[in-house]
Write a protein that holds these residues in place. Structure first.
Motif, PDB file in Angstrom:
ATOM      1  N   TYR A  72      45.376  53.165  24.589  1.00  0.00           N
ATOM      2  CA  TYR A  72      45.171  53.861  25.859  1.00  0.00           C
ATOM      3  C   TYR A  72      44.168  53.104  26.724  1.00  0.00           C
ATOM      4  O   TYR A  72      44.434  52.801  27.899  1.00  0.00           O
ATOM      5  N   TRP A  73      43.020  52.784  26.136  1.00  0.00           N
ATOM      6  CA  TRP A  73      41.980  52.135  26.925  1.00  0.00           C
ATOM      7  C   TRP A  73      42.338  50.692  27.245  1.00  0.00           C
ATOM      8  O   TRP A  73      41.991  50.186  28.322  1.00  0.00           O
ATOM      9  N   GLY A  74      43.033  50.010  26.322  1.00  0.00           N
ATOM     10  CA  GLY A  74      43.443  48.646  26.618  1.00  0.00           C
ATOM     11  C   GLY A  74      44.426  48.577  27.769  1.00  0.00           C
ATOM     12  O   GLY A  74      44.328  47.705  28.650  1.00  0.00           O
ATOM     13  N   GLY A  75      45.416  49.495  27.777  1.00  0.00           N
ATOM     14  CA  GLY A  75      46.359  49.508  28.886  1.00  0.00           C
ATOM     15  C   GLY A  75      45.706  49.817  30.210  1.00  0.00           C
ATOM     16  O   GLY A  75      46.000  49.187  31.238  1.00  0.00           O
ATOM     17  N   LEU A  76      44.766  50.785  30.231  1.00  0.00           N
ATOM     18  CA  LEU A  76      44.103  51.156  31.482  1.00  0.00           C
ATOM     19  C   LEU A  76      43.167  50.054  31.964  1.00  0.00           C
ATOM     20  O   LEU A  76      43.189  49.665  33.141  1.00  0.00           O
ATOM     21  N   VAL A  77      42.343  49.531  31.064  1.00  0.00           N
ATOM     22  CA  VAL A  77      41.374  48.499  31.466  1.00  0.00           C
ATOM     23  C   VAL A  77      42.091  47.221  31.886  1.00  0.00           C
ATOM     24  O   VAL A  77      41.691  46.557  32.860  1.00  0.00           O
ATOM     25  N   GLY A  78      43.175  46.849  31.187  1.00  0.00           N
ATOM     26  CA  GLY A  78      43.916  45.653  31.582  1.00  0.00           C
ATOM     27  C   GLY A  78      44.520  45.791  32.966  1.00  0.00           C
ATOM     28  O   GLY A  78      44.464  44.855  33.787  1.00  0.00           O
ATOM     29  N   ALA A  79      45.115  46.959  33.254  1.00  0.00           N
ATOM     30  CA  ALA A  79      45.694  47.162  34.582  1.00  0.00           C
ATOM     31  C   ALA A  79      44.626  47.138  35.666  1.00  0.00           C
ATOM     32  O   ALA A  79      44.811  46.530  36.734  1.00  0.00           O
ATOM     33  N   LEU A  80      43.485  47.780  35.418  1.00  0.00           N
ATOM     34  CA  LEU A  80      42.412  47.784  36.421  1.00  0.00           C
ATOM     35  C   LEU A  80      41.812  46.397  36.597  1.00  0.00           C
ATOM     36  O   LEU A  80      41.390  46.034  37.702  1.00  0.00           O
ATOM     37  N   THR A  81      41.760  45.627  35.510  1.00  0.00           N
ATOM     38  CA  THR A  81      41.243  44.258  35.630  1.00  0.00           C
ATOM     39  C   THR A  81      42.116  43.423  36.553  1.00  0.00           C
ATOM     40  O   THR A  81      41.612  42.678  37.413  1.00  0.00           O
ATOM     41  N   TRP A  82      43.432  43.515  36.410  1.00  0.00           N
ATOM     42  CA  TRP A  82      44.320  42.790  37.313  1.00  0.00           C
ATOM     43  C   TRP A  82      44.221  43.313  38.737  1.00  0.00           C
ATOM     44  O   TRP A  82      44.347  42.554  39.709  1.00  0.00           O
ATOM     45  N   TRP A  83      43.973  44.605  38.876  1.00  0.00           N
ATOM     46  CA  TRP A  83      43.795  45.151  40.225  1.00  0.00           C
ATOM     47  C   TRP A  83      42.557  44.570  40.885  1.00  0.00           C
ATOM     48  O   TRP A  83      42.565  44.243  42.071  1.00  0.00           O
ATOM     49  N   TRP A  84      41.472  44.435  40.089  1.00  0.00           N
ATOM     50  CA  TRP A  84      40.260  43.819  40.643  1.00  0.00           C
ATOM     51  C   TRP A  84      40.498  42.354  40.999  1.00  0.00           C
ATOM     52  O   TRP A  84      40.001  41.857  42.019  1.00  0.00           O
ATOM     53  N   LEU A  85      41.218  41.627  40.133  1.00  0.00           N
ATOM     54  CA  LEU A  85      41.452  40.201  40.398  1.00  0.00           C
ATOM     55  C   LEU A  85      42.312  39.981  41.628  1.00  0.00           C
ATOM     56  O   LEU A  85      42.105  39.017  42.390  1.00  0.00           O
ATOM     57  N   LEU A  86      43.263  40.849  41.835  1.00  0.00           N
ATOM     58  CA  LEU A  86      44.155  40.684  42.984  1.00  0.00           C
ATOM     59  C   LEU A  86      43.537  41.182  44.283  1.00  0.00           C
ATOM     60  O   LEU A  86      43.944  40.744  45.367  1.00  0.00           O
ATOM     61  N   MET A  87      42.584  42.102  44.198  1.00  0.00           N
ATOM     62  CA  MET A  87      41.858  42.599  45.366  1.00  0.00           C
ATOM     63  C   MET A  87      42.786  43.017  46.508  1.00  0.00           C
ATOM     64  O   MET A  87      42.823  42.399  47.578  1.00  0.00           O
ATOM     65  N   PRO A  88      43.586  44.022  46.331  1.00  0.00           N
ATOM     66  CA  PRO A  88      44.482  44.442  47.421  1.00  0.00           C
ATOM     67  C   PRO A  88      43.759  45.000  48.631  1.00  0.00           C
ATOM     68  O   PRO A  88      44.334  45.067  49.720  1.00  0.00           O
ATOM     69  N   PHE A  89      42.506  45.429  48.482  1.00  0.00           N
ATOM     70  CA  PHE A  89      41.742  45.932  49.624  1.00  0.00           C
ATOM     71  C   PHE A  89      40.896  44.838  50.270  1.00  0.00           C
ATOM     72  O   PHE A  89      40.094  45.114  51.142  1.00  0.00           O
ATOM     73  N   GLY A  90      41.065  43.576  49.811  1.00  0.00           N
ATOM     74  CA  GLY A  90      40.211  42.513  50.296  1.00  0.00           C
ATOM     75  C   GLY A  90      40.665  41.936  51.624  1.00  0.00           C
ATOM     76  O   GLY A  90      41.619  42.389  52.252  1.00  0.00           O
ATOM     77  N   ILE A  91      39.970  40.869  52.038  1.00  0.00           N
ATOM     78  CA  ILE A  91      40.239  40.212  53.319  1.00  0.00           C
ATOM     79  C   ILE A  91      41.205  39.055  53.087  1.00  0.00           C
ATOM     80  O   ILE A  91      41.059  38.282  52.147  1.00  0.00           O
TER      81      ILE A  91
END
Length: 825
Positions: A165-184
């Motif tokens: 559970y935690w691996g799936g959630l943390v991995g998805a959030l990590t990729w979300w941070w790396l991709l930065m969809p709210f960034g410039i």
């Protein structure tokens, strides 16, 4: 052994491929086919062992995992080394392989699930996806990470392994941070404009999948919960006391909220470092709403996951604190990002968030936990939803970036900044009244807080200086009137809310006064301690009187009253003594004496409030007992160091006044002596209020020492005042009559101690009196004989002998009376 065997098979496949490459025995296509065939054969073997034999899942999982690793290595070699497989085909096949491992983990054990999850999240790092597809790669990778996270979530429901559970959630959030969809982004394409919305929707779906438990339960799951679990879901507010499922939900929701906040804060921080403005990133003209910047799109898109988190947490009281923390961080980062005056659209995001929370607040949980628990949770949701716009407005005021800050008219700015929170507060007030009529006071309590907060924010936005302080004091009176009204009508919930608000607002007013005095905001007002502090003191005192039916709140308010009373008296005294400059004049004996008396009065007030006959009453006033000791100790230390030591008129120059007895020696030494006598008397008459026997004994000893010192100094200095006037310094010398008067005074004090000690049964008083008599004899025999002349020398010895004879006769008479009384008994 099984793990070592599986690794050996993997190494065999890798060495076989390497050997064929070195010898050139086979062509590139054949070598790739051999590697893939070897991996597939191991995977098929694992399935055959599971279906046809009774081998353990550890063995079959190891064989299947080895085959999967051989397949992944063959595909990567076919792309990077042999250039036979294109990058899109390699990505699709490896993604399918990761999903296959996650699906087969149901039968082959958790090791295969770990390989599938780690391989799935690590796959985009092994392939140059972003270099080939550029802007579209962000959307592709978001979708891919979402698929892996969904597979981990589905598998968790079947195998119940917490790290999955935690691996799936943390991995998805990590990729979300790396991709930065709210960034410039420097691009101006349609994909760049859609990226914030896609990122927000992706995170909302992720939160929905990992937080909404009802979606993963059977339709009868809620009906199967017993009454005790239903009560716990609404009655438990602390995360560490909740069930493991609710604690997991609390941590997961907090992690997703933190991801949203970091996704907004890190790009903003990067824009400050790079010197790029969010507001300058405007969407292309071919998009709907072409005037909307990336700054606005990012904040609006972030509302989707925040509202999903709130919606999935609405059924349980323990999750409300997680929602409050997440929304509070979101508002804080939103306020920090306000770096320049913007249009009125700056408030769109908080208003939409408030509307979403209001829609959730209108829903009330249906459990068997009782109507009271339901109303308490609903009231908390109403308070959260209605406080969001007020907090956003306060942050905008704090950053000085109000939407209408550029208007020329001061009156217009005041109306634009003060009127909206006032209107919002009045609307909440009307809603609270409606709730009280239809739903009860407990649910209406959730709107009293934003109602008062709106009025407070309007006052802070419009007023400043003394006007703001007095307005806050008047609001305190308004709260007291509302509290008294609801108390008379018997609405206990509304009473508790008003009582808490009154308590905190009272101390807020005190803090505001301290801040104003520290910044010298009242210097232009004549006798400002009376014109500013005294009205506030009257308001707080009336509030304390109105809260007498709430002992806990009244004690807090009484503490504020005492502090304000002391500040008013002390500051007005210093204002008068320093000619209107209380923070610039030098300290004197007169002022220090009055300060000590003020502190002693505070300690006496606390001690009076801490009185109580029974154990329950004393337990409720423990705070006042501690404050009485702390403030009283500070008064004793200040008197000992300042009045008795540094500013003593015997060696410190200063005018003590020209009048005998009624001069500055009275507050410096006479009144402290009287206070010490009263304290000694209280330790005898009110023993139950003075603590333990050891505490009473220490207080009696302290009062005796302070009383003797202060009384002796007051008498001696007043005698010196008769000969030297207002200047009592030792450099003035000593007259012969003055020296003789000191001997008489010492004899009188010694006689008083001996007689009073015999009367009240205090033997140590008699010993102290006898010690003073010995000192008097030494003084007369040494100092007076050498210094006095003529009749003064004769009179000193005559007076000493007469007093000693009288004391001896009186002491024998008292002793004989005591012996006769004992014989009669």
């Amino acid at each position: 052994m099984i793990l070592v065997g599986a690794l050996s098979l993997v190494m065999a496949g890798i060495l076989l491929v390497g050997y064929s490459l070195e010898q050139g025995l086979l062509g590139p296509g054949v070598r790739l086919a051999l590697g893939l065939g070897f991996g597939l054969s191991m995977t098929v073997l694992a399935e055959w062992l599971r279906l046809r034999t009774s081998q353990s899942s550890s063995l079959t999982g190891a064989v299947s995992g080895a085959g999967s690793l051989v397949l992944a290595a063959s595909l990567l070699a076919g792309h990077f080394l042999l250039s036979l497989v294109s990058m899109p085909v390699t990505f699709v096949l490896l993604a399918a392989l990761s999903l296959w491992m996650l699906e087969r983990a149901r039968h082959h054990g958790p090791w295969l699930a770990a390989l599938g999850m780690l391989g799935g999240y690590a796959l985009p790092l092994a392939l140059p996806i972003q270099q080939q597809w550029q802007e579209a790669s962000t959307l592709l990778l978001l979708g891919y990470a979402g698929v892996i996270a969904a597979a981990c979530r589905v598998l968790y429901r079947q195998v119940a392994v917490s790290w999955l559970y935690w691996g799936g959630l943390v991995g998805a959030l990590t990729w979300w941070w790396l991709l930065m969809p709210f960034g410039i982004s420097s691009g101006a394409t349609l994909l760049v404009g859609l990226l914030p919305w896609v990122g927000g929707a992706w995170l909302a779906v992720l939160a929905l999948g990992y937080l909404w438990e009802e979606a993963w339960e059977s339709s009868t799951g809620a009906a199967e919960k017993d009454e005790r679990q239903a009560q716990a879901s609404l009655a438990t507010w602390l995360p560490w006391r909740a069930s493991p499922d609710l604690r997991r939900h609390w941590l997961a929701g907090g992690l997703v909220s933190l991801s949203v906040v970091l996704g907004l804060w890190l790009p903003w921080l990067g824009s400050l470092v790079l010197g790029v403005s969010f507001d300058s990133q405007v969407a292309p003209s071919d998009m709907a709403g072409s005037g909307m910047s990336l700054w606005h799109r990012g904040w609006l898109a972030s509302l989707m996951p925040m509202l999903v988190i709130a919606w999935s947490s609405r059924r349980h009281a323990v999750l409300w604190s997680m929602v409050v923390a997440g929304n509070g961080l979101w508002l804080l980062v939103w306020g920090l990002a306000l770096t320049a005056p913007l249009s009125s659209s700056v408030m769109f995001s908080p208003l939409i968030l408030s509307v979403g929370l209001l829609s959730l607040a209108s829903w009330r949980p249906r459990h068997d936990a009782g109507e009271g628990a339901q109303r308490s949770l609903a009231a908390c949701w109403w308070a959260l939803a209605t406080m969001v716009p007020l907090l956003a407005w306060a942050l905008a005021l704090w950053q000085d970036v109000m939407p209408w800050a550029t208007e020329a008219s001061d009156a217009g700015r005041l109306i634009n900044t003060g009127l909206p929170p006032m209107v919002w507060g009045l609307v909440c007030w009307a809603g609270a009244m409606r709730f009280q009529t239809r739903e009860g006071a407990q649910l209406a309590a959730g709107l009293w807080l934003p109602a008062q907060a709106g009025i407070l924010l309007a006052l802070v936005a419009v007023l400043e200086g003394p006007s703001l302080t007095l307005a806050l004091a008047l609001q305190l009176l308004g709260l007291t009137a509302c509290e008294w009204r609801w108390y008379r009508e018997g609405h206990t919930a509304a009473r508790s809310v008003f009582a808490e608000l009154s308590r905190w607002l009272a101390w807020g007013v005190v803090t505001r006064l301290i801040y104003g005095m520290a910044h010298d905001d009242y210097a232009d007002i004549a006798h400002w301690p009376l014109q500013i502090l005294l009205p506030v003191l009257a308001c707080v005192a009336m509030t304390s009187l109105g809260m007498r039916h709430c002992p806990r709140t009244q004690r807090w308010l009484e503490g504020a009253v005492v502090q304000l009373a002391v500040a008013t008296v002390v500051m007005e005294i210093r204002y008068v003594l320093t000619g209107g400059q209380p923070f610039e004049g030098s300290l004197t004996l007169a002022e220090l004496s009055l300060q000590v008396l003020a502190l002693a009065g505070v300690a006496a007030s606390y001690a009076w409030r801490a009185r109580g006959g029974d154990a329950e009453a004393r337990a409720g006033t423990q705070l006042y007992r501690v404050l009485a000791r702390v403030v009283g100790g500070a008064a004793v230390i200040l008197w000992s160091v300042g009045v008795l030591g540094i500013f003593n008129p015997l060696w410190h120059p200063g005018d003590v006044g020209s009048w005998p007895l009624v001069n500055w020696l009275l507050p410096a030494y006479g009144l402290p002596a009287l206070g010490a006598a009263m304290l000694w008397r209280m330790t005898s008459m009110h023993a139950s209020d003075m603590g333990s026997a050891a505490t009473r004994l220490r207080m009696r000893g302290l009062s005796e020492v302070l009383g003797l010192l202060s009384a002796g100094l007051w008498l001696a200095l007043n005698l010196r005042h008769c000969w030297h006037g207002a200047e009592l310094g030792l450099w003035q010398g000593i007259e012969q009559a003055e020296l003789y008067a000191y001997s008489v005074l010492m004899l009188v004090v010694a006689a008083a101690l001996v007689v009073s000690g015999a009367k009240v049964g205090q033997q140590h008083w008699q010993r102290i009196g006898q010690g003073i008599l010995i000192l008097t004899v030494i003084k007369v025999g040494v100092w007076d004989t050498a210094t006095l002349e003529g009749l003064w020398r004769v009179g000193s010895w005559l007076g000493l002998g007469s007093v000693l004879m009288l004391l001896s006769a009186l002491f024998n008479r008292l002793a004989g009376a005591g012996m006769r009384a004992g014989e009669r008994n």
